[in-house]
Design a protein around this motif. Sequence first.
Motif, PDB file in Angstrom:
ATOM      1  N   LEU A 172       0.858  -1.083   0.079  1.00  0.00           N
ATOM      2  CA  LEU A 172      -0.174   0.012  -0.005  1.00  0.00           C
ATOM      3  C   LEU A 172       0.844   1.247   0.097  1.00  0.00           C
ATOM      4  N   VAL A 173       2.073   1.237   0.957  1.00  0.00           N
ATOM      5  CA  VAL A 173       2.711   2.485   0.785  1.00  0.00           C
ATOM      6  C   VAL A 173       3.578   2.722  -0.649  1.00  0.00           C
ATOM      7  N   TRP A 174       3.964   1.596  -1.132  1.00  0.00           N
ATOM      8  CA  TRP A 174       4.643   1.690  -2.396  1.00  0.00           C
ATOM      9  C   TRP A 174       4.029   2.176  -3.605  1.00  0.00           C
ATOM     10  N   ALA A 175       2.560   1.640  -3.394  1.00  0.00           N
ATOM     11  CA  ALA A 175       1.749   1.737  -4.679  1.00  0.00           C
ATOM     12  C   ALA A 175       1.117   3.416  -4.291  1.00  0.00           C
ATOM     13  N   ALA A 176       0.859   3.667  -3.246  1.00  0.00           N
ATOM     14  CA  ALA A 176       0.485   4.955  -3.013  1.00  0.00           C
ATOM     15  C   ALA A 176       1.634   6.067  -3.295  1.00  0.00           C
ATOM     16  N   GLY A 177       2.733   5.767  -3.130  1.00  0.00           N
ATOM     17  CA  GLY A 177       3.948   6.691  -3.305  1.00  0.00           C
ATOM     18  C   GLY A 177       4.106   6.673  -4.758  1.00  0.00           C
ATOM     19  N   GLY A 178       3.875   5.407  -5.678  1.00  0.00           N
ATOM     20  CA  GLY A 178       3.853   5.594  -6.740  1.00  0.00           C
ATOM     21  C   GLY A 178       2.968   6.218  -7.662  1.00  0.00           C
ATOM     22  N   THR A 179       1.738   6.251  -7.091  1.00  0.00           N
ATOM     23  CA  THR A 179       0.660   6.985  -7.585  1.00  0.00           C
ATOM     24  C   THR A 179       0.863   8.323  -7.461  1.00  0.00           C
ATOM     25  N   ALA A 180       1.387   8.841  -6.415  1.00  0.00           N
ATOM     26  CA  ALA A 180       1.460  10.267  -6.168  1.00  0.00           C
ATOM     27  C   ALA A 180       2.808  10.590  -7.242  1.00  0.00           C
ATOM     28  N   CYS A 223      -1.037   2.323 -10.657  1.00  0.00           N
ATOM     29  CA  CYS A 223      -0.432   2.247  -9.219  1.00  0.00           C
ATOM     30  C   CYS A 223      -1.699   2.412  -8.252  1.00  0.00           C
ATOM     31  N   ALA A 224      -2.726   3.120  -8.586  1.00  0.00           N
ATOM     32  CA  ALA A 224      -3.907   3.500  -7.639  1.00  0.00           C
ATOM     33  C   ALA A 224      -4.805   2.035  -7.416  1.00  0.00           C
ATOM     34  N   ALA A 225      -4.803   1.388  -8.541  1.00  0.00           N
ATOM     35  CA  ALA A 225      -5.440  -0.071  -8.740  1.00  0.00           C
ATOM     36  C   ALA A 225      -4.780  -0.854  -7.704  1.00  0.00           C
TER      37      ALA A 225
END
Length: 89
Positions: free
Chosen positions: A25-33, A47-49
């Motif tokens: 979750l942390v890495w995917a949220a960071g990737g989204t941002a 990344c949001a998915a």
Amino acid sequence: MRTGYEPVQARSALRTRRWLALWGLVWAAGGTALFVLVDRPGWAAACAAVAAVAAVDLAVVVRHIHQGPHYQPGPDVPPYPPPDGPRHR
């Protein structure tokens, strides 16, 4: 009910799964941002998915942890008899 083939003391590694879901979750949220900042909407959506899947998994795992241990029948409960016919491996 036991089928006779699983370990009597089988347990799920929920705490490990919780940390792995949190890590994802942390890495995917960071990737989204990051991808939103560099104007890559496709990668940001991907990344949001992944972040959404990790968040749902995290919620399920936390719910299971809060439910606590469930009843497990002991060795005095007979297992189901094996099915008739040849065994498949």
